[in-house]
Design an enzyme around this catalytic site. Structure first.
Site, PDB file in Angstrom:
ATOM      1  N   HIS A  25       0.866  -1.190   0.000  1.00 19.12           N
ATOM      2  CA  HIS A  25       0.000   0.000   0.000  1.00 19.12           C
ATOM      3  C   HIS A  25       0.899   1.236   0.000  1.00 19.12           C
ATOM      4  O   HIS A  25       1.260   1.757   1.047  1.00 19.12           O
ATOM      5  CB  HIS A  25      -0.920  -0.041   1.230  1.00 19.12           C
ATOM      6  CG  HIS A  25      -1.929   1.064   1.286  1.00 19.12           C
ATOM      7  ND1 HIS A  25      -3.064   0.993   2.069  1.00 19.12           N
ATOM      8  CD2 HIS A  25      -1.983   2.283   0.664  1.00 19.12           C
ATOM      9  CE1 HIS A  25      -3.773   2.106   1.940  1.00 19.12           C
ATOM     10  NE2 HIS A  25      -3.126   2.912   1.094  1.00 19.12           N
ATOM     11  N   HIS A  27       1.125   4.733  -2.521  1.00 18.12           N
ATOM     12  CA  HIS A  27       0.706   5.514  -3.690  1.00 18.12           C
ATOM     13  C   HIS A  27       1.979   6.135  -4.234  1.00 18.12           C
ATOM     14  O   HIS A  27       2.621   6.927  -3.532  1.00 18.12           O
ATOM     15  CB  HIS A  27      -0.283   6.600  -3.290  1.00 18.12           C
ATOM     16  CG  HIS A  27      -1.512   6.050  -2.635  1.00 18.12           C
ATOM     17  ND1 HIS A  27      -2.668   5.796  -3.324  1.00 18.12           N
ATOM     18  CD2 HIS A  27      -1.746   5.671  -1.352  1.00 18.12           C
ATOM     19  CE1 HIS A  27      -3.573   5.302  -2.501  1.00 18.12           C
ATOM     20  NE2 HIS A  27      -3.046   5.213  -1.299  1.00 18.12           N
ATOM     21  N   HIS A 205      -9.596   0.895  -1.046  1.00 13.38           N
ATOM     22  CA  HIS A 205      -9.545   1.557   0.253  1.00 13.38           C
ATOM     23  C   HIS A 205     -10.949   1.472   0.865  1.00 13.38           C
ATOM     24  O   HIS A 205     -11.943   1.774   0.186  1.00 13.38           O
ATOM     25  CB  HIS A 205      -9.184   3.030   0.097  1.00 13.38           C
ATOM     26  CG  HIS A 205      -7.734   3.296  -0.192  1.00 13.38           C
ATOM     27  ND1 HIS A 205      -7.050   2.704  -1.208  1.00 13.38           N
ATOM     28  CD2 HIS A 205      -6.846   4.109   0.448  1.00 13.38           C
ATOM     29  CE1 HIS A 205      -5.797   3.145  -1.198  1.00 13.38           C
ATOM     30  NE2 HIS A 205      -5.640   4.000  -0.202  1.00 13.38           N
ATOM     31  N   GLU A 208     -11.070   3.483   6.212  1.00 18.70           N
ATOM     32  CA  GLU A 208     -10.007   4.399   6.674  1.00 18.70           C
ATOM     33  C   GLU A 208     -10.730   5.503   7.459  1.00 18.70           C
ATOM     34  O   GLU A 208     -10.609   5.596   8.671  1.00 18.70           O
ATOM     35  CB  GLU A 208      -9.247   4.968   5.472  1.00 18.70           C
ATOM     36  CG  GLU A 208      -8.172   5.997   5.834  1.00 18.70           C
ATOM     37  CD  GLU A 208      -7.521   6.646   4.594  1.00 18.70           C
ATOM     38  OE1 GLU A 208      -8.113   6.583   3.495  1.00 18.70           O
ATOM     39  OE2 GLU A 208      -6.418   7.235   4.751  1.00 18.70           O
ATOM     40  N   ASP A 286       1.761   4.084   2.741  1.00 17.46           N
ATOM     41  CA  ASP A 286       0.705   4.899   2.129  1.00 17.46           C
ATOM     42  C   ASP A 286       1.282   6.017   1.254  1.00 17.46           C
ATOM     43  O   ASP A 286       1.325   5.864   0.033  1.00 17.46           O
ATOM     44  CB  ASP A 286      -0.238   5.450   3.210  1.00 17.46           C
ATOM     45  CG  ASP A 286      -1.643   5.756   2.699  1.00 17.46           C
ATOM     46  OD1 ASP A 286      -1.935   5.461   1.522  1.00 17.46           O
ATOM     47  OD2 ASP A 286      -2.458   6.269   3.489  1.00 17.46           O
ATOM     48  N   ASP A 287       1.686   7.126   1.863  1.00 16.44           N
ATOM     49  CA  ASP A 287       2.241   8.285   1.135  1.00 16.44           C
ATOM     50  C   ASP A 287       3.462   8.776   1.909  1.00 16.44           C
ATOM     51  O   ASP A 287       3.397   9.791   2.613  1.00 16.44           O
ATOM     52  CB  ASP A 287       1.187   9.386   1.045  1.00 16.44           C
ATOM     53  CG  ASP A 287      -0.060   8.921   0.314  1.00 16.44           C
ATOM     54  OD1 ASP A 287      -0.018   8.828  -0.923  1.00 16.44           O
ATOM     55  OD2 ASP A 287      -1.055   8.603   0.999  1.00 16.44           O
TER      56      ASP A 287
HETATM   57  N1  ADE Z   1      -4.653   8.621  -2.019  1.00 12.82           N
HETATM   58  C1  ADE Z   1      -3.412   8.707  -1.530  1.00 12.82           C
HETATM   59  N2  ADE Z   1      -3.393   8.373  -0.233  1.00 12.82           N
HETATM   60  C2  ADE Z   1      -4.662   8.046   0.108  1.00 12.82           C
HETATM   61  C3  ADE Z   1      -5.294   7.600   1.292  1.00 12.82           C
HETATM   62  N3  ADE Z   1      -4.626   7.429   2.427  1.00 12.82           N
HETATM   63  N4  ADE Z   1      -6.617   7.374   1.277  1.00 12.82           N
HETATM   64  C4  ADE Z   1      -7.306   7.553   0.148  1.00 12.82           C
HETATM   65  N5  ADE Z   1      -6.760   7.966  -0.995  1.00 12.82           N
HETATM   66  C5  ADE Z   1      -5.442   8.201  -1.026  1.00 12.82           C
HETATM   67 ZN    ZN Z   2      -3.818   4.743   0.552  1.00  9.82          ZN
END
Ligand code: ADE
Ligand code: ZN
Length: 347
Positions: A25, A27, A205, A208, A286-287
């Site tokens: 996971h 992005h 997703h 969350e 995630d990011d």
């Molecule tokens: N796009 C990038 N990160 C995300 C996240 N945590 N939740 C939903 N969309 C995303």
């Molecule tokens: Zn994500």
């Protein structure tokens, strides 16, 4: 828990860094570091709303998912050419190799780019070149998962799928990301059904920020094989039982959850609870450029904040391989390397 639970706690940081692992996971647009955003802006003549790296970083104070997404999509506006997509993914893959990531499944958001007039082929070819180079030069296995933006219409997602089909062999599956609340999985029932017919692997997703119902519908309507995040499943005991019985993996992202205020701090994260319930939880970044750390930082900070031991570390790393979409032979090879590492730390 298992034979590794009694590895001394002081060895945990070294073990967490050294253990072979997969990341499921991430992005890829969320790996774009501020320095690279400014370098690409200069290279492509794109004007940014922030004067410099420090000012951009100072804006990384998020209150929820949407407050992050607004800045994340602005950051991605510097990506125009095939080399930009390659350079972004390559920077992540080099870092992954340093962190003993043996396999990674990268999310990418084509609609963020096609909406700005970038051809989807430019996006996919640039990313694919980086994943092929990673296999050859770094020994890292990497695959691509195309994500649909859920704040856009299903019609837009269907068009994006059609545009991507000439590159069908370059991605292994599809996902669903962006603003969760108000955009339930069932909005994308038709496009996921079509992807399923095409033999694509399916993830979404869910849970969350959205309620447990979104997780049920991701499973029952979209028929996804993994849930991204999913931490709100604990609000529904019947859902937890279902996820455990069917061994549906959850790709949990601890630092992301704190940065986006899903949990007040890491000490209150429910990763330990998910594992205790027998769920196939995994740890992911995630990011990472936006949330304060790459994969190993997620493991290190989470283990420092929660009562988790080396036994849990083994389960999480093993889950990461088992939950991947790699072949059974690849998984077995990676798990053998994982076992070797843990045996070394035990003696
Ligand atoms: N796009 C990038 N990160 C995300 C996240 N945590 N939740 C939903 N969309 C995303
Ligand atoms: Zn994500």
């Amino acid at each position: 828990m298992n034979r590794y639970a009694d590895i001394p706690r002081e060895r945990l940081p070294a073990l967490l860094a050294a253990m072979p692992k997969a990341e499921l996971h991430i992005h890829i647009e969320g790996s774009l570091e501020p320095q690279l955003i400014f370098a690409l802006a200069a290279r492509n003549g794109v004007k940014l709303a922030y004067p410099n790296v420090e000012a951009l970083r100072a804006a990384y104070a998020f209150t929820d998912l949407q407050s992050f997404l607004d800045i994340y999509y602005a950051g991605a506006s510097v990506l125009l050419l095939e080399d930009d997509f390659h350079d972004m993914a390559w920077a992540y893959l080099v870092r992954a190799a340093e962190e003993n990531v043996l396999h990674t499944e990268l999310f990418f958001d084509p609609q963020t780019h096609t909406a700005r007039g970038v051809d989807i082929g430019v996006v996919i070819r640039g990313l694919k070149r980086a994943t092929e180079r990673a296999r050859a030069e770094l020994g890292v296995s990497a695959a691509l998962i195309l994500c649909f933006l859920r704040h856009l219409s299903e019609e837009d997602a269907l068009q994006t799928l059609e545009q991507a089909l000439p590159y069908r062999e370059h991605f292994i599956g599809v996902g669903l990301d962006s603003s969760e609340r108000g955009h339930p999985p069932e909005k994308f029932a038709r496009v996921f059904a079509r992807c399923r017919e095409l033999g694509l692997r399916l993830v979404a997703h869910a849970g969350e920020e959205g309620p447990p119902e979104y997780i049920w519908n991701a499973l029952d309507v979209l028929k996804v094989e993994r849930i991204d995040h999913g931490v709100r499943c604990v609000e529904d005991p019947a859902l937890v039982r279902r996820l455990a019985e069917q061994r549906v993996p959850l790709t949990v992202c601890p630092l992301s959850n704190v940065k986006l205020c899903v949990f007040a701090d890491l000490g209150r994260h429910n990763l330990g609870e998910l594992l205790a319930a027998g769920l196939v939880a995994t740890v992911n970044s995630d990011d990472p450029a936006y949330f304060g750390g790459y994969l190993n930082q997620n493991y290190l900070e989470t283990f420092a904040a929660l009562p988790l031991d080396a036994g849990h570390a083994y389960v999480l790393a093993r889950n990461s391989f088992e939950a991947s979409f790699a072949s059974a032979a690849d998984k077995a090879g990676w798990i053998a390397r994982l076992d070797e590492t843990f045996e070394r730390f035990r003696s």
